[in-house]
Write an enzyme that holds these catalytic residues in place. Structure first.
Site, PDB file in Angstrom:
ATOM      1  N   GLY A 156       0.784  -1.225   0.000  1.00 16.22           N
ATOM      2  CA  GLY A 156       0.000   0.000   0.000  1.00 16.22           C
ATOM      3  C   GLY A 156       0.818   1.277   0.000  1.00 16.22           C
ATOM      4  N   CYS A 157       2.123   1.171  -0.093  1.00 15.88           N
ATOM      5  CA  CYS A 157       2.983   2.341  -0.112  1.00 15.88           C
ATOM      6  C   CYS A 157       3.148   2.805  -1.558  1.00 15.88           C
ATOM      7  CB  CYS A 157       4.334   2.001   0.504  1.00 15.88           C
ATOM      8  SG  CYS A 157       5.371   3.443   0.806  1.00 15.88           S
TER       9      CYS A 157
END
Length: 64
Positions: free
Chosen positions: A48-49
């Protein structure tokens, strides 16, 4: 000088804003040796980065 986990947690708790916490994590990361290529794997990847980020932690007592 090595920062202990307790110091990191205490400093993190003092920071109320997410962007201050983000900057603190970046500052800590800049003081580390580069992560070896073999640690760039799915188990260490931060999901999710927006950037490609891998984390691998080890304590004085051994692997984290």
């Amino acid at each position: 000088m090595t920062t202990t986990l307790d110091e990191i947690v205490a400093n993190f708790e003092l920071l109320d804003e997410w962007d201050d916490r983000y900057r603190y994590l970046i500052e800590l990361g800049k003081s580390l040796e580069p992560l070896p290529e073999e640690a760039h794997n799915d188990a260490n990847k931060v999901r999710g980065c927006a950037s490609q980020v891998w984390l691998d932690m080890h304590s004085e007592d051994g692997p984290g």
